[in-house]
Design a protein around this motif. Structure first.
Motif, PDB file in Angstrom:
ATOM      1  N   GLY A 229       0.862  -1.123  -0.013  1.00 21.77           N
ATOM      2  CA  GLY A 229      -0.121  -0.094  -0.094  1.00 21.77           C
ATOM      3  C   GLY A 229       1.030   1.269  -0.130  1.00 21.77           C
ATOM      4  N   VAL A 230       2.060   1.078  -0.385  1.00 25.78           N
ATOM      5  CA  VAL A 230       3.049   2.413  -0.829  1.00 25.78           C
ATOM      6  C   VAL A 230       3.259   2.510  -2.144  1.00 25.78           C
ATOM      7  N   ASP A 231       2.510   3.078  -2.617  1.00 25.90           N
ATOM      8  CA  ASP A 231       2.335   3.181  -4.161  1.00 25.90           C
ATOM      9  C   ASP A 231       2.275   4.579  -4.747  1.00 25.90           C
ATOM     10  N   LYS A 232       2.624   5.545  -3.906  1.00 31.97           N
ATOM     11  CA  LYS A 232       2.690   6.864  -4.463  1.00 31.97           C
ATOM     12  C   LYS A 232       3.595   7.003  -5.633  1.00 31.97           C
ATOM     13  N   TYR A 233       3.350   7.753  -6.647  1.00 29.90           N
ATOM     14  CA  TYR A 233       3.977   7.936  -7.953  1.00 29.90           C
ATOM     15  C   TYR A 233       4.355   6.469  -8.858  1.00 29.90           C
ATOM     16  N   ALA A 234       3.882   5.450  -8.297  1.00 40.07           N
ATOM     17  CA  ALA A 234       4.218   4.273  -9.234  1.00 40.07           C
ATOM     18  C   ALA A 234       3.196   4.260 -10.423  1.00 40.07           C
ATOM     19  N   PRO A 235       3.943   3.879 -11.552  1.00 38.87           N
ATOM     20  CA  PRO A 235       5.186   3.221 -11.971  1.00 38.87           C
ATOM     21  C   PRO A 235       6.309   4.336 -12.237  1.00 38.87           C
ATOM     22  N   ASN A 236       6.223   5.386 -12.239  1.00 37.53           N
ATOM     23  CA  ASN A 236       7.112   6.282 -12.845  1.00 37.53           C
ATOM     24  C   ASN A 236       8.337   6.458 -11.560  1.00 37.53           C
ATOM     25  N   VAL A 237       7.988   6.332 -10.258  1.00 39.39           N
ATOM     26  CA  VAL A 237       9.149   6.038  -9.432  1.00 39.39           C
ATOM     27  C   VAL A 237       8.863   4.529  -9.056  1.00 39.39           C
ATOM     28  N   SER A 238       9.845   3.757  -9.429  1.00 41.39           N
ATOM     29  CA  SER A 238       9.677   2.425  -9.495  1.00 41.39           C
ATOM     30  C   SER A 238       8.803   1.660  -8.335  1.00 41.39           C
ATOM     31  N   ASP A 239       8.113   0.883  -8.705  1.00 42.26           N
ATOM     32  CA  ASP A 239       7.278  -0.125  -7.664  1.00 42.26           C
ATOM     33  C   ASP A 239       8.342  -0.942  -7.139  1.00 42.26           C
ATOM     34  N   THR A 240       9.398  -1.632  -7.922  1.00 41.22           N
ATOM     35  CA  THR A 240      10.289  -2.373  -7.341  1.00 41.22           C
ATOM     36  C   THR A 240      11.334  -1.920  -6.479  1.00 41.22           C
ATOM     37  N   VAL A 241      11.553  -2.119  -5.165  1.00 39.12           N
ATOM     38  CA  VAL A 241      12.642  -1.705  -4.368  1.00 39.12           C
ATOM     39  C   VAL A 241      13.497  -2.972  -4.056  1.00 39.12           C
ATOM     40  N   THR A 242      14.839  -2.535  -3.926  1.00 40.07           N
ATOM     41  CA  THR A 242      15.736  -3.539  -3.870  1.00 40.07           C
ATOM     42  C   THR A 242      16.077  -3.291  -2.212  1.00 40.07           C
ATOM     43  N   ILE A 243      16.125  -4.256  -1.447  1.00 36.60           N
ATOM     44  CA  ILE A 243      16.607  -4.068  -0.163  1.00 36.60           C
ATOM     45  C   ILE A 243      18.124  -4.854   0.088  1.00 36.60           C
ATOM     46  N   ARG A 244      18.905  -4.105   0.805  1.00 37.21           N
ATOM     47  CA  ARG A 244      20.065  -4.687   1.084  1.00 37.21           C
ATOM     48  C   ARG A 244      20.433  -4.667   2.705  1.00 37.21           C
ATOM     49  N   ILE A 245      20.954  -5.707   3.259  1.00 37.23           N
ATOM     50  CA  ILE A 245      20.854  -5.691   4.595  1.00 37.23           C
ATOM     51  C   ILE A 245      22.522  -6.149   4.930  1.00 37.23           C
ATOM     52  N   THR A 246      23.040  -5.500   6.018  1.00 37.01           N
ATOM     53  CA  THR A 246      24.186  -5.904   6.449  1.00 37.01           C
ATOM     54  C   THR A 246      24.179  -6.209   7.923  1.00 37.01           C
ATOM     55  N   THR A 247      24.455  -7.161   8.857  1.00 36.06           N
ATOM     56  CA  THR A 247      24.103  -7.089  10.296  1.00 36.06           C
ATOM     57  C   THR A 247      25.118  -7.606  10.981  1.00 36.06           C
ATOM     58  N   GLU A 248      25.401  -7.123  12.231  1.00 37.77           N
ATOM     59  CA  GLU A 248      26.265  -7.777  13.121  1.00 37.77           C
ATOM     60  C   GLU A 248      25.519  -8.088  14.298  1.00 37.77           C
ATOM     61  N   ALA A 249      25.785  -9.117  14.962  1.00 35.31           N
ATOM     62  CA  ALA A 249      24.909  -9.417  16.255  1.00 35.31           C
ATOM     63  C   ALA A 249      25.974 -10.369  17.163  1.00 35.31           C
ATOM     64  N   VAL A 250      25.641  -9.840  18.391  1.00 31.47           N
ATOM     65  CA  VAL A 250      26.446 -10.437  19.575  1.00 31.47           C
ATOM     66  C   VAL A 250      25.557 -11.240  20.589  1.00 31.47           C
ATOM     67  N   VAL A 251      26.281 -12.266  21.148  1.00 27.52           N
ATOM     68  CA  VAL A 251      25.307 -12.943  22.272  1.00 27.52           C
ATOM     69  C   VAL A 251      24.987 -11.817  23.333  1.00 27.52           C
ATOM     70  N   PRO A 252      23.896 -11.686  23.515  1.00 28.91           N
ATOM     71  CA  PRO A 252      23.415 -10.450  24.782  1.00 28.91           C
ATOM     72  C   PRO A 252      24.185 -10.878  26.074  1.00 28.91           C
ATOM     73  N   LYS A 253      24.270  -9.894  26.716  1.00 30.74           N
ATOM     74  CA  LYS A 253      24.724  -9.901  28.015  1.00 30.74           C
ATOM     75  C   LYS A 253      23.549 -10.169  29.082  1.00 30.74           C
ATOM     76  N   ALA A 254      23.968 -10.914  30.125  1.00 30.53           N
ATOM     77  CA  ALA A 254      22.866 -11.457  30.974  1.00 30.53           C
ATOM     78  C   ALA A 254      22.000 -10.103  31.376  1.00 30.53           C
ATOM     79  N   GLY A 255      20.865 -10.305  31.358  1.00 30.28           N
ATOM     80  CA  GLY A 255      19.757  -9.322  31.664  1.00 30.28           C
ATOM     81  C   GLY A 255      19.366  -8.444  30.706  1.00 30.28           C
ATOM     82  N   ASP A 256      19.847  -8.784  29.186  1.00 29.99           N
ATOM     83  CA  ASP A 256      19.391  -8.006  28.065  1.00 29.99           C
ATOM     84  C   ASP A 256      17.951  -8.532  27.853  1.00 29.99           C
ATOM     85  N   ALA A 257      17.113  -7.710  27.547  1.00 34.57           N
ATOM     86  CA  ALA A 257      15.587  -8.354  26.959  1.00 34.57           C
ATOM     87  C   ALA A 257      15.659  -8.927  25.774  1.00 34.57           C
TER      88      ALA A 257
END
Length: 196
Positions: A167-195
């Motif tokens: 439902g986020v289609d403002k100006y499509a298709p002139n502003v492309s409907d297709t969106v590429t998503i790139r993710i990079t993530t680093e995650a660590v073992v949480p400390k005791a007590g982290d929610a």
């Protein structure tokens, strides 16, 4: 007697390793970036970075199917480096962040896809609409993070979505409907007590 004891310890260790529990890592927002890119009337390919990412990744290299991901992305962290454009994207024309302040992803299945490769299937919720997506994922590194001095995991992932599906289609298709998503993530073992 000593040899028998040593053998028992070795066998017990091997057995424990064979049945090791999956490890859960907390996403480090400072080393995580979710970047969306699209085409603007054929002239340019802008990007938006979504920061302040929060969530957990559970990964078991021996039983990949037990792995899972749960992520929340606050739209408050959206940053195109153009303040007025950020405001427009958060407005009712696009994300309507006042009504829908977060984007979420929750995995439904994880599969091995080759050497250091995974396919992460899950439900992506944007603008109050939930649709299935697949993240093609690369395992960057599993090991101790030298600054945190705790076990850590790093991944890159990509997917392509149609914003009109959410439902986020403002100006499509002139502003492309297709969106590429790139993710990079680093995650660590949480400390005791982290929610979680």
């Amino acid at each position: 007697m000593f040899k028998r004891l040593a053998l028992a310890v070795v066998l017990a260790s091997a057995s424990a390793a064979a049945f090791a529990a999956p490890v859960t890592y907390k996403i480090d927002a400072n080393h995580t970036s979710v970047v969306a890119s699209w085409n603007h009337f054929g002239f340019s390919n802008p990007i938006a970075n979504f920061g302040q990412v929060d969530g957990f990744i559970t990964y078991d290299p021996d039983h990949v199917g037990t792995s899972k991901v749960e992520v929340t992305i606050p739209l408050a962290g959206l940053d195109t480096r153009v303040a007025k454009f950020d405001e427009h994207l958060r407005s009712a024309d696009f994300f309507d962040a006042e009504k829908y302040p977060t984007i979420t992803f929750k995995s439904t299945k994880v599969e091995a896809a080759g050497d250091k490769k995974l396919r992460v299937f899950g439900d992506l919720t944007v603008h109050g609409v939930t649709k299935p997506v697949v993240l093609d994922t690369t395992i960057n590194k599993i090991g101790e993070q030298p600054m945190a001095k705790r076990a850590a995991a790093g991944f890159d992932a990509t997917t392509t979505i149609k914003r009109s599906d959410f439902g986020v289609d403002k100006y499509a298709p002139n502003v492309s409907d297709t969106v590429t998503i790139r993710i990079t993530t680093e995650a660590v073992v949480p400390k005791a007590g982290d929610a979680k």
